[in-house]
Motif scaffolding. Sequence first.
Motif, PDB file in Angstrom:
ATOM      1  N   LYS A  30     -55.661  -1.738  -7.799  1.00  0.00           N
ATOM      2  CA  LYS A  30     -56.676  -2.459  -8.580  1.00  0.00           C
ATOM      3  C   LYS A  30     -57.193  -3.674  -7.812  1.00  0.00           C
ATOM      4  N   VAL A  31     -56.283  -4.419  -7.204  1.00  0.00           N
ATOM      5  CA  VAL A  31     -56.678  -5.600  -6.435  1.00  0.00           C
ATOM      6  C   VAL A  31     -57.564  -5.188  -5.257  1.00  0.00           C
ATOM      7  N   SER A  32     -57.203  -4.125  -4.583  1.00  0.00           N
ATOM      8  CA  SER A  32     -57.999  -3.637  -3.451  1.00  0.00           C
ATOM      9  C   SER A  32     -59.402  -3.256  -3.893  1.00  0.00           C
ATOM     10  N   ASP A  41     -66.056  -7.185  -4.279  1.00  0.00           N
ATOM     11  CA  ASP A  41     -66.462  -8.551  -3.927  1.00  0.00           C
ATOM     12  C   ASP A  41     -66.757  -8.696  -2.440  1.00  0.00           C
ATOM     13  N   ASN A  42     -66.553  -7.607  -1.697  1.00  0.00           N
ATOM     14  CA  ASN A  42     -66.807  -7.596  -0.257  1.00  0.00           C
ATOM     15  C   ASN A  42     -65.949  -8.630   0.485  1.00  0.00           C
ATOM     16  N   VAL A  43     -64.680  -8.711   0.098  1.00  0.00           N
ATOM     17  CA  VAL A  43     -63.719  -9.612   0.746  1.00  0.00           C
ATOM     18  C   VAL A  43     -62.415  -8.858   0.968  1.00  0.00           C
ATOM     19  N   SER A  44     -61.536  -9.454   1.746  1.00  0.00           N
ATOM     20  CA  SER A  44     -60.207  -8.859   1.945  1.00  0.00           C
ATOM     21  C   SER A  44     -59.321  -9.211   0.749  1.00  0.00           C
ATOM     22  N   VAL A  45     -58.232  -8.492   0.626  1.00  0.00           N
ATOM     23  CA  VAL A  45     -57.261  -8.784  -0.431  1.00  0.00           C
ATOM     24  C   VAL A  45     -56.727 -10.208  -0.256  1.00  0.00           C
ATOM     25  N   VAL A  53     -58.239 -12.845   1.043  1.00  0.00           N
ATOM     26  CA  VAL A  53     -59.258 -13.810   0.608  1.00  0.00           C
ATOM     27  C   VAL A  53     -59.351 -13.822  -0.910  1.00  0.00           C
ATOM     28  N   LEU A  54     -59.284 -12.653  -1.522  1.00  0.00           N
ATOM     29  CA  LEU A  54     -59.330 -12.575  -2.988  1.00  0.00           C
ATOM     30  C   LEU A  54     -58.178 -13.364  -3.602  1.00  0.00           C
ATOM     31  N   PHE A  55     -56.964 -13.173  -3.091  1.00  0.00           N
ATOM     32  CA  PHE A  55     -55.810 -13.909  -3.611  1.00  0.00           C
ATOM     33  C   PHE A  55     -55.985 -15.413  -3.434  1.00  0.00           C
ATOM     34  N   GLU A  56     -56.457 -15.819  -2.262  1.00  0.00           N
ATOM     35  CA  GLU A  56     -56.646 -17.251  -2.018  1.00  0.00           C
ATOM     36  C   GLU A  56     -57.648 -17.832  -3.011  1.00  0.00           C
TER      37      GLU A  56
END
Length: 80
Positions: A15-17, A23-27, A29-32
């Motif tokens: 789901k996170v991926s 969002d066109n970002v890495s996992v 970057v999303l977590f940060e």
Amino acid sequence: MADISVHLNDDLYDKVSRVARMDNVSVEVLFEEIVRRHVDYVETVEDFSAMPALTLENYELQRDPDENDEDYAFRRSLFQ
């Protein structure tokens, strides 16, 4: 910068991926960004809790032209 490891079960990682790709970002970057938003939220809530309570002490509540006594009293009670 600090490096940390986060362990997610497979379903959550999928789901996170998917969200990260949308969002066109890495996992990472999303977590940060998620952590940064949460910290900002907590700091904002703490700032609000330090504010004095809203009071009518130095404010006169304006009455609506068509407002009856009961409605006006109820609205005033929201600030007491």
